[in-house]
Scaffold this active site. Structure first.
Site, PDB file in Angstrom:
ATOM      1  N   ARG A  12     -15.133  -5.569  -8.518  1.00  0.00           N
ATOM      2  CA  ARG A  12     -13.662  -6.032  -9.297  1.00  0.00           C
ATOM      3  C   ARG A  12     -12.871  -6.370  -8.273  1.00  0.00           C
ATOM      4  O   ARG A  12     -12.856  -5.810  -6.995  1.00  0.00           O
ATOM      5  CB  ARG A  12     -13.384  -4.772 -10.319  1.00  0.00           C
ATOM      6  CG  ARG A  12     -14.199  -4.522 -11.276  1.00  0.00           C
ATOM      7  CD  ARG A  12     -13.406  -3.289 -12.034  1.00  0.00           C
ATOM      8  NE  ARG A  12     -13.703  -1.941 -11.531  1.00  0.00           N
ATOM      9  CZ  ARG A  12     -12.690  -1.038 -11.349  1.00  0.00           C
ATOM     10  NH1 ARG A  12     -11.560  -1.632 -11.573  1.00  0.00           N
ATOM     11  NH2 ARG A  12     -12.867  -0.164 -10.845  1.00  0.00           N
ATOM     12  N   TYR A 152      -2.409   8.896  -0.350  1.00  0.00           N
ATOM     13  CA  TYR A 152      -2.892   7.572  -0.141  1.00  0.00           C
ATOM     14  C   TYR A 152      -2.552   6.962   1.244  1.00  0.00           C
ATOM     15  O   TYR A 152      -3.497   6.425   1.835  1.00  0.00           O
ATOM     16  CB  TYR A 152      -2.595   6.614  -1.323  1.00  0.00           C
ATOM     17  CG  TYR A 152      -3.067   5.387  -1.351  1.00  0.00           C
ATOM     18  CD1 TYR A 152      -4.414   4.760  -1.550  1.00  0.00           C
ATOM     19  CD2 TYR A 152      -1.956   4.087  -0.917  1.00  0.00           C
ATOM     20  CE1 TYR A 152      -4.709   3.841  -1.439  1.00  0.00           C
ATOM     21  CE2 TYR A 152      -2.440   2.891  -0.965  1.00  0.00           C
ATOM     22  CZ  TYR A 152      -3.959   2.599  -1.203  1.00  0.00           C
ATOM     23  OH  TYR A 152      -4.148   1.172  -1.157  1.00  0.00           O
ATOM     24  N   ALA A 154      -1.574   8.699   3.762  1.00  0.00           N
ATOM     25  CA  ALA A 154      -2.328   9.034   4.943  1.00  0.00           C
ATOM     26  C   ALA A 154      -3.665   8.598   5.265  1.00  0.00           C
ATOM     27  O   ALA A 154      -4.161   8.363   6.232  1.00  0.00           O
ATOM     28  CB  ALA A 154      -2.384  10.565   4.497  1.00  0.00           C
ATOM     29  N   LYS A 156      -4.795   5.799   4.558  1.00  0.00           N
ATOM     30  CA  LYS A 156      -4.550   4.230   5.017  1.00  0.00           C
ATOM     31  C   LYS A 156      -3.981   4.092   6.362  1.00  0.00           C
ATOM     32  O   LYS A 156      -4.324   3.251   7.119  1.00  0.00           O
ATOM     33  CB  LYS A 156      -3.716   3.468   3.911  1.00  0.00           C
ATOM     34  CG  LYS A 156      -4.327   3.189   2.771  1.00  0.00           C
ATOM     35  CD  LYS A 156      -5.737   2.396   2.603  1.00  0.00           C
ATOM     36  CE  LYS A 156      -6.268   2.228   1.134  1.00  0.00           C
ATOM     37  NZ  LYS A 156      -7.627   1.559   1.462  1.00  0.00           N
TER      38      LYS A 156
HETATM   39  P1  NAP Z   1      -9.700  -1.771  -7.845  1.00  0.00           P
HETATM   40  O1  NAP Z   1      -9.277  -2.917  -8.543  1.00  0.00           O
HETATM   41  O2  NAP Z   1      -9.448  -0.499  -8.278  1.00  0.00           O
HETATM   42  O3  NAP Z   1     -11.102  -1.939  -7.521  1.00  0.00           O
HETATM   43  C1  NAP Z   1     -11.888  -0.867  -6.609  1.00  0.00           C
HETATM   44  C2  NAP Z   1     -13.259  -1.125  -6.313  1.00  0.00           C
HETATM   45  O4  NAP Z   1     -13.848  -0.290  -5.559  1.00  0.00           O
HETATM   46  C3  NAP Z   1     -14.109  -1.495  -7.435  1.00  0.00           C
HETATM   47  O5  NAP Z   1     -15.151  -2.397  -7.240  1.00  0.00           O
HETATM   48  C4  NAP Z   1     -14.975  -0.004  -7.580  1.00  0.00           C
HETATM   49  O6  NAP Z   1     -16.032  -0.203  -8.147  1.00  0.00           O
HETATM   50  C5  NAP Z   1     -14.997   0.262  -6.034  1.00  0.00           C
HETATM   51  N1  NAP Z   1     -15.165   1.819  -5.747  1.00  0.00           N
HETATM   52  C6  NAP Z   1     -14.209   2.622  -6.040  1.00  0.00           C
HETATM   53  N2  NAP Z   1     -14.680   3.676  -5.591  1.00  0.00           N
HETATM   54  C7  NAP Z   1     -15.742   3.454  -4.865  1.00  0.00           C
HETATM   55  C8  NAP Z   1     -16.664   4.249  -4.363  1.00  0.00           C
HETATM   56  N3  NAP Z   1     -16.513   5.552  -4.199  1.00  0.00           N
HETATM   57  N4  NAP Z   1     -17.956   3.855  -3.711  1.00  0.00           N
HETATM   58  C9  NAP Z   1     -17.984   2.436  -3.956  1.00  0.00           C
HETATM   59  N5  NAP Z   1     -17.219   1.483  -4.623  1.00  0.00           N
HETATM   60  C10 NAP Z   1     -15.941   2.154  -4.981  1.00  0.00           C
HETATM   61  O7  NAP Z   1      -8.857  -2.032  -6.378  1.00  0.00           O
HETATM   62  P2  NAP Z   1      -8.325  -3.148  -5.529  1.00  0.00           P
HETATM   63  O8  NAP Z   1      -7.085  -3.234  -5.838  1.00  0.00           O
HETATM   64  O9  NAP Z   1      -9.519  -4.240  -5.545  1.00  0.00           O
HETATM   65  O10 NAP Z   1      -8.410  -2.423  -4.051  1.00  0.00           O
HETATM   66  C11 NAP Z   1      -9.422  -2.735  -2.843  1.00  0.00           C
HETATM   67  C12 NAP Z   1      -9.001  -2.038  -1.627  1.00  0.00           C
HETATM   68  O11 NAP Z   1      -7.437  -2.622  -1.378  1.00  0.00           O
HETATM   69  C13 NAP Z   1      -8.696  -0.433  -1.966  1.00  0.00           C
HETATM   70  O12 NAP Z   1      -9.316  -0.099  -0.703  1.00  0.00           O
HETATM   71  C14 NAP Z   1      -7.146  -0.509  -2.012  1.00  0.00           C
HETATM   72  O13 NAP Z   1      -6.917   0.702  -1.518  1.00  0.00           O
HETATM   73  C15 NAP Z   1      -6.850  -1.475  -1.137  1.00  0.00           C
HETATM   74  N6  NAP Z   1      -5.284  -1.945  -1.638  1.00  0.00           N
HETATM   75  C16 NAP Z   1      -5.123  -2.651  -2.771  1.00  0.00           C
HETATM   76  C17 NAP Z   1      -3.842  -2.724  -3.011  1.00  0.00           C
HETATM   77  C18 NAP Z   1      -3.281  -3.580  -4.217  1.00  0.00           C
HETATM   78  O14 NAP Z   1      -2.343  -3.632  -4.597  1.00  0.00           O
HETATM   79  N7  NAP Z   1      -4.294  -3.439  -5.401  1.00  0.00           N
HETATM   80  C19 NAP Z   1      -2.912  -2.983  -2.118  1.00  0.00           C
HETATM   81  C20 NAP Z   1      -3.411  -2.319  -0.826  1.00  0.00           C
HETATM   82  C21 NAP Z   1      -4.196  -1.976  -0.626  1.00  0.00           C
HETATM   83  P3  NAP Z   1     -16.433   0.120  -9.856  1.00  0.00           P
HETATM   84  O15 NAP Z   1     -16.008  -1.426 -10.305  1.00  0.00           O
HETATM   85  O16 NAP Z   1     -17.811   0.339  -9.929  1.00  0.00           O
HETATM   86  O17 NAP Z   1     -15.547   1.141 -10.191  1.00  0.00           O
END
Ligand code: NAP
Length: 242
Positions: A12, A152, A154, A156
């Protein structure tokens, strides 16, 4: 050498966009997920219908043995990983005094230990080949502080420290390590904030809107092919933290 990418947490959101763009650019890709097999399978089907060479693999990145087994499967099915994108991550906005010890440890286990496990698991063949690329996904909260983001933030910050140090250590081996620091990106992760807060945040972002997962993916793709860039943190946030 065959281009093989492992994108953690790619069922996702940002990870799915990264896996899609890499597949369309000719990488064989492993889509990794934790629980949402349905999402991983649907993405794999789409990419295969476009001619992509894609496998899916469940593994909790916090679990070293599960990660090692996943990487062994990738080596058998696709070949050694030449690009690792450490994207899997979790978040929760919470006042500091309300953070439970269990959640603190889980956050570090997924966001930080996950990078450690995946990077060590793919590094052997990269060292052997004197080539390889690692892109870590941090956050704007990896270099700035924010209220209710202490834990979070910390994790990152740790990812940025890991990126810079590992880049210095691995540069003589030809392996590059970089980091992308997204701002507020429109994925499931931020939906808990609610529409009103997201609209308010969009109003505070100089470009006037939330980011799209594809915009992070574009930067990852650039770093994957930018052969003279290592040790960098690229912020992609519409100007939010300046
Ligand atoms: P998201 O929509 O919540 O998707 C999270 C993804 O990570 C999903 O595919 C989930 O798998 C997988 N996942 C979660 N825990 C896991 C684990 N223990 N082992 C393997 N896979 C795992 O998150 P996102 O917004 O795309 O974020 C992706 C990255 O970008 C993260 O590191 C987040 O901290 C970073 N980020 C996001 C934002 C933002 O605004 N969205 C901003 C800054 C940084 P399932 O589908 O199976 O649950």
């Amino acid at each position: 050498m065959r281009k093989v990418a492992l994108v953690t947490g790619s069922s996702r959101g940002i990870g799915a966009a990264i896996a899609s763009q890499l597949s369309r650019a000719g990488w064989a890709v492993c889509i990794n997920y934790l629980e949402r097999r349905d999402k991983a399978e649907a993405l794999a089907e789409t990419l295969r219908s476009e001619g992509g060479d894609v496998m899916i693999r469940q593994a909790d990145v916090a679990d070293r043995k599960a990660v090692e087994a996943m990487v062994a499967d990738i080596e058998r099915e696709l070949g050694p990983v030449t690009l690792l994108v450490n994207n899997a991550g979790i978040a929760r906005q919470q006042q500091f005094q309300d953070i439970s010890e269990d959640f603190w440890h889980r956050l570090f286990a997924v966001n930080v230990d996950g990078c450690f496990h995946c990077t060590q698991a793919v590094l052997g063949p990269m060292l052997h080949a004197h080539a390889g690329c690692i892109v870590n996904i941090s956050s704007i909260w990896g270099s700035h502080g924010a209220s209710c983001e202490a834990a979070y933030s910390a994790t990152k910050h740790a990812i940025i420290g890991l990126t810079r140090s590992l880049a210095a250590e691995l540069a003589p081996t030809g392996i590059r390590v970089n980091c992308v620091a997204p701002g507020v990106i429109d994925t499931d992760m931020v939906q808990v904030l609610g529409r009103e807060t997201l609209e308010m945040l969009a109003g505070e972002i100089p470009l006037g809107r939330l980011g799209k997962p594809e915009e992070i993916a574009k930067t990852v793709l650039h770093l994957a092919t930018a052969e003279y860039i290592t040790g960098q943190v690229i912020t992609v946030d519409g100007g939010f933290v300046g």
